[in-house]
Enzyme design. Structure first.
Site, short mmCIF file in Angstrom:
data_model
loop_
_atom_site.label_atom_id
_atom_site.label_comp_id
_atom_site.label_asym_id
_atom_site.label_seq_id
_atom_site.Cartn_x
_atom_site.Cartn_y
_atom_site.Cartn_z
N GLU A 59 -4.72 -6.09 1.00
CA GLU A 59 -4.47 -4.66 1.16
C GLU A 59 -5.76 -4.07 1.71
OE1 GLU A 59 -4.89 -0.70 -0.76
OE2 GLU A 59 -3.81 -1.90 -2.26
N CYS A 103 -6.79 4.29 -1.54
CA CYS A 103 -6.22 3.74 -0.32
C CYS A 103 -5.04 4.55 0.18
CB CYS A 103 -5.80 2.29 -0.54
SG CYS A 103 -4.66 2.07 -1.92
#
Length: 478
Positions: free
Chosen positions: A221, A258
């Site tokens: 990720e 994020c």
């Protein structure tokens, strides 16, 4: 004698633990995960205090994250106990099958073996030693070697020590340092990697995993812009409210998420510059996770803000100065650029990890959609609209974007711990858009299918046996 690698002992222990974990019943796996959740709960005060020393994320945020970590462990305990994640399929032999007689074929998912997990700086619990990657891997029956983040090493070691009181020997180990991390990705015993971090660091490790003599899955990720689109109808109906919510989302956890909205698309002549300026200047700066993150934030922000096509909307007051961490407490900032200029300068499509975001103004629907089609993949894409007036436009917007989670009239920060959650997306959001690092299906990353043909009952794994002693869900063909 040749010197020992710091990976020798954890890798040896993980290899030894793999058959033990793979042989556990669903209820035994569930019990282990519930015991880990209980250990975290019992030591919450101690762990939060240690995390605050190393991260300065604040007591409230850290306690909330501890609770999230416990919920993740308990969710994967339920998933393991149910056994549906094994995806058992049984097609019995049939001499009358068309186009030809078929054999007895039984298929299920089995653990990969030892896996590696790289922890995140911004989530010292939920994406760390006992975070979602580790919890899902243990639920799959895989031992885990964790590469601890340098931002909270003592916390990582303490959590690992507590976990060792519950887990079988070798089921969980922690290593430190970048060299150990690189060696972990290339070690022949490691069968898959989970990573949360920067695009640069993740791409380097992804390339290492792919270049191995035996390439392995790398579930990274990485970076995400998380575009948010406000339609003209939504702007007219609730512009001031959207400004307040947008700034709260951008500055949450000092922008170190994020899922932070990196781009906000507003209609041209939106008349919100002043409300945006007031909202950002009223935010309270706070220390970032470390000087390396603060410096990277300042560097990226300066490169974006000084671009000829970009204009500053506002800068928040300077953050507090810390004698021991002078690079902390950077200011929040808002920039703006036209959609046309953003298309002309793709170098502006960069994640700025920290409390900054860019307002993109669009002149028409076509201007908006053309720009959205050129954006890189993201974890999320959001539309703020009016339900009846913007249905068709919203479909067009979502069709133009590439993202793993589509959001309507909400904000991307905050990833719910639910089975249906998908926390992934096309590159550069992740290295594999088919899988998620949050949610029930995260366990699938650590499993592989095996089919058994014409195999005697006594030689079949328990989940594939007709008697089904583990009582797992079985899908049976005609």
């Amino acid at each position: 004698m040749p010197s020992r690698s710091p990976l020798d002992l954890p890798i040896k222990a993980a290899r030894a633990a793999a058959p033990t974990l793979a042989a556990l019943t669903p209820s035994e796996v569930g019990s282990l995960l519930r015991d880990l959740a209980d250990v975290i709960r019992e030591h919450t005060d101690e762990l939060v205090a240690l995390a605050e020393e190393e991260t300065r994320l604040g007591d409230v945020r850290l306690r909330s994250e501890v609770l999230r970590t416990r919920v993740q462990l308990e969710m994967f305990a339920e998933i393991a106990e149910e056994g549906a994640h094994l995806d058992v399929m049984i097609d019995r032999a049939d001499d009358t099958a068309v186009p030809a007689p078929r054999p007895d074929v039984r298929r299920m998912l089995v653990p990969l073996g030892p896996v590696a997990v790289f922890t995140a700086s911004n989530f010292p619990f939920a994406f760390s030693v006992l975070g979602g990657d580790t919890a899902s891997a243990l639920a799959a029956g895989c031992p885990v070697v964790v590469k601890a983040h340098e931002g909270h090493p003592r916390l990582s070691d303490r959590i690992a020590a507590l976990a060792a009181e519950v887990l079988p020997p070798g089921a969980l180990s922690v290593v430190h340092g970048r060299e150990a991390g690189r060696a972990l990705v290339t070690d022949p015993a490691v069968q898959a990697v989970g990573f949360t971090g920067s695009t640069t660091g993740g791409r380097t490790l992804f390339d290492l995993a792919s270049a191995r003599p035996d390439p392995i899955p790398f579930y990274g990720e990485l970076g995400s812009l998380n575009p948010v689109v406000v339609t003209p109808h939504a702007l007219a109906a609730r512009g001031p409210v959207l400004v307040s919510e947008y700034i709260a989302s951008v500055t949450r956890s000092q922008g170190q998420l994020c899922t932070k909205p990196g781009l906000l698309f507003l209609p041209e002549r939106h008349d919100l510059d002043e409300p945006l300026r007031l909202a950002i200047t009223q935010t309270s700066p706070a220390p970032m996770l470390g000087s390396w993150i603060a410096e990277a934030y300042r560097t990226t922000l300066d490169e974006l803000a000084t671009h000829p096509a970009v204009r500053r909307i506002a800068t928040a007051p300077t953050g507090p100065h810390h004698a021991d961490r002078p690079a902390d407490g950077p200011s929040a900032e808002l920039l703006t650029v036209t959609a046309r200029d953003l298309r002309a300068h793709p170098e502006l499509l960069r994640e700025c990890f920290g409390p900054a975001s860019t307002v993109v103004t669009y002149a028409s629907t076509e201007d908006l959609l053309t720009t959205l089609r050129e954006l890189p993949g993201s974890l999320t894409a959001t539309v703020h609209g009016q339900e009846e007036a913007d249905e068709e436009l919203s479909r067009e917007i979502w069709s133009a974007l590439r993202a793993g989670r589509l959001i309507w009239n909400d904000w991307p920060t905050g990833v719910a711990v639910t089975r249906a959650m998908h926390h992934g997306g096309p590159w550069p959001a992740t290295t594999n858009p088919l899988h998620t690092s949050v949610g029930g299906t995260a366990v699938a990353r650590w499993l592989r299918p095996v089919a058994y043909q014409n195999t005697p009952e006594a030689l079949l794994p328990y989940p594939l046996r007709t008697a089904n002693p583990w009582q797992v869900p079985q899908r049976t063909g005609a």
